[in-house]
Design an enzyme around this catalytic site. Structure first.
Site, PDB file in Angstrom:
ATOM      1  N   TYR A 140       5.409   1.934   7.304  1.00 15.75           N
ATOM      2  CA  TYR A 140       4.903   0.678   8.244  1.00 15.75           C
ATOM      3  C   TYR A 140       4.528   0.020   7.445  1.00 15.75           C
ATOM      4  CZ  TYR A 140       7.983   3.083  11.669  1.00 15.75           C
ATOM      5  OH  TYR A 140       9.798   3.956  12.648  1.00 15.75           O
ATOM      6  N   ASP A 247       8.501   8.582  14.339  1.00 17.01           N
ATOM      7  CA  ASP A 247       9.277   7.746  14.909  1.00 17.01           C
ATOM      8  C   ASP A 247      10.592   8.872  15.050  1.00 17.01           C
ATOM      9  OD1 ASP A 247      10.502   5.363  15.496  1.00 17.01           O
ATOM     10  OD2 ASP A 247      11.723   5.470  13.437  1.00 17.01           O
ATOM     11  N   ASP A 251      12.029  10.592  18.873  1.00 16.95           N
ATOM     12  CA  ASP A 251      12.996  10.469  19.440  1.00 16.95           C
ATOM     13  C   ASP A 251      14.180  12.105  19.759  1.00 16.95           C
ATOM     14  OD1 ASP A 251      12.938   7.914  20.004  1.00 16.95           O
ATOM     15  OD2 ASP A 251      14.942   7.421  18.491  1.00 16.95           O
TER      16      ASP A 251
HETATM   17  C1  IPM Z   1       9.400   3.360  18.493  1.00 20.62           C
HETATM   18  C2  IPM Z   1      10.619   2.555  18.026  1.00 20.62           C
HETATM   19  C3  IPM Z   1       9.386   1.565  17.007  1.00 20.62           C
HETATM   20  C4  IPM Z   1       9.162   1.961  15.706  1.00 20.62           C
HETATM   21  C5  IPM Z   1      10.206  -0.102  16.415  1.00 20.62           C
HETATM   22  C6  IPM Z   1      10.865  -0.740  17.942  1.00 20.62           C
HETATM   23  C7  IPM Z   1       9.577  -0.236  15.913  1.00 20.62           C
HETATM   24  O1  IPM Z   1      11.235   3.229  17.406  1.00 20.62           O
HETATM   25  O2  IPM Z   1       8.383   3.197  18.789  1.00 20.62           O
HETATM   26  O3  IPM Z   1       9.141   4.855  18.263  1.00 20.62           O
HETATM   27  O4  IPM Z   1       9.701   2.499  14.703  1.00 20.62           O
HETATM   28  O5  IPM Z   1       7.971   1.734  15.901  1.00 20.62           O
HETATM   29 MG    MG Z   2      11.308   4.890  17.848  1.00 25.62          MG
END
Ligand code: IPM
Ligand code: MG
Length: 357
Positions: A140, A247, A251
């Site tokens: 990132y 990340d 999810d």
């Molecule tokens: C998260 C989101 C963020 C990330 C984005 C919105 C930049 O997906 O907080 O998981 O990728 O970290």
């Molecule tokens: Mg995310």
């Protein structure tokens, strides 16, 4: 001295859900919580007002605060802006400027919501895992990065995956300390069969584990971890991993619980200051309709009380109040499966308020 809290409602459903969390904080102020609450613009709304998704004033207030509560940022309206002006950039800069390297993303299945998961009840019942995601390094933030033109006139995009030993060490220590307060098991997720960064990650994790003899450390490749998360998620207690793997896996973990609208998160600096946010996004399609679930944001306040303000008593009160509204059958649209009472955002906030002692 009063602790300073900064509210950053942001975009989409952000303002509605942060309003509910603010109600809860105000109620706790009446019963003895000593905090000073400010508010500022962030994300697309900040860009519209001042030409920057993270105005200097907002950054300064965030640096002065002990804890930040962020709603959500982003929306279609700002999708075509250059990367530097996008609402998401505000989030990444806040993480980086405030050095919030340790991102805690719990995934808990509330027994009252077991039927909201797309997985079989026996796979997810009792699920309680914690993903500890490294948040200020890795691909990132790695340099160099960009899109460039090659000699042949073709364009080439590139990013850099890089971790130093000290970055790996501090996130592992963070995960091990958290595991100590849980079942003592940590699974470090990497791609050490392919990536040098991951080979180093594994070595450092093993070395640091030597300081935590009470912790059981295992390792798993990220592709297998993705599979195991949907196959047998209860094998995990604490997962520690890099920024991008975290990340993606967080999810997946969120959806095991069937309700991304229920999950809070904490992003912590070494000194315990932190930023707290629901893990769902800004849901622009739902904005302004009193439909969003405020519980993840309210539970983020509970995490703030636990991790930064050291008020476990108030954190427990909020978590019990949320469990109580679920027991009473109150549901927002995202977690409504046909029985109980469907509530809007504001009414759900009021229900939690009413369930506080
Ligand atoms: C998260 C989101 C963020 C990330 C984005 C919105 C930049 O997906 O907080 O998981 O990728 O970290
Ligand atoms: Mg995310």
């Amino acid at each position: 001295m009063a602790k300073k809290i900064l509210l950053l409602p942001g975009d989409g459903i952000g303002p509605e859900i942060v309003t509910q969390a603010h109600k809860i904080l105000a109620a706790l102020q009446d019963t003895g919580l000593d905090v000073d609450i400010r508010q500022a613009d962030v994300g697309g709304v900040a860009y519209d007002h001042s030409g920057s998704p993270l105005p200097d004033d907002t950054l300064r207030l965030a640096q002065e605060a002990d804890a930040v509560l962020l709603g959500a940022v982003g929306g279609y309206k700002w999708d075509d802006l250059p990367v530097a002006d996008k609402p998401e950039k505000a989030l990444l800069r806040l993480r980086s400027e405030l050095q919030l390297f340790s991102n805690l993303r719990p995934a808990i299945l509330y027994p009252q919501l077991a039927d909201a998961s797309t997985l079989k009840p026996e796979v997810v019942t009792g699920l309680d895992l914690m993903i500890v995601r490294e948040l200020t390094g890795g691909i990132y933030f790695g340099q160099p990065r960009g899109i460039e033109e090659t000699a042949s006139g073709e364009r080439r995009g590139f990013n850099t995956l890089v971790y130093s030993e000290s970055e790996i060490e501090r996130i592992c220590r963070s995960a091990f300390s958290i595991a100590r307060k849980r079942s003592g098991r940590v699974c470090s997720v990497d791609k050490a069969n392919v990536l040098e960064v991951s080979i180093l990650w594994r070595e450092v994790a093993n070395r640091v584990a030597g300081d935590y003899p009470d912790i059981e450390l295992t390792h798993m490749y990220v592709d297998n971890a993705a599979m195991q998360l949907v196959k047998a998620p209860k094998q995990f207690d604490v997962i520690v991993t890099s920024n991008m793997f975290g990340d993606i896996l967080s999810d997946t973990a969120a959806m095991l619980t069937g309700s991304i609208g229920m999950l809070p998160s904490a992003s912590l600096a070494a000194d315990g200051k932190g930023m707290y946010e629901p893990i769902h996004g800004s849901a622009p399609d739902m904005a302004g309709q009193d439909q969003a679930n405020p519980l993840a944001t309210i539970l983020s306040v509970a995490m703030m009380l636990r991790y930064t303000l050291s008020r476990t008593d108030f954190a427990d009160q909020i978590e019990h109040a949320v469990a109580s509204v679920l027991d009473q059958g109150f549901r927002t649209a995202d977690i409504y499966t046909g029985s109980g009472t469907e509530l809007g955002t504001g009414a759900m906030g009021d229900a939690v308020l009413a369930a506080l002692p």
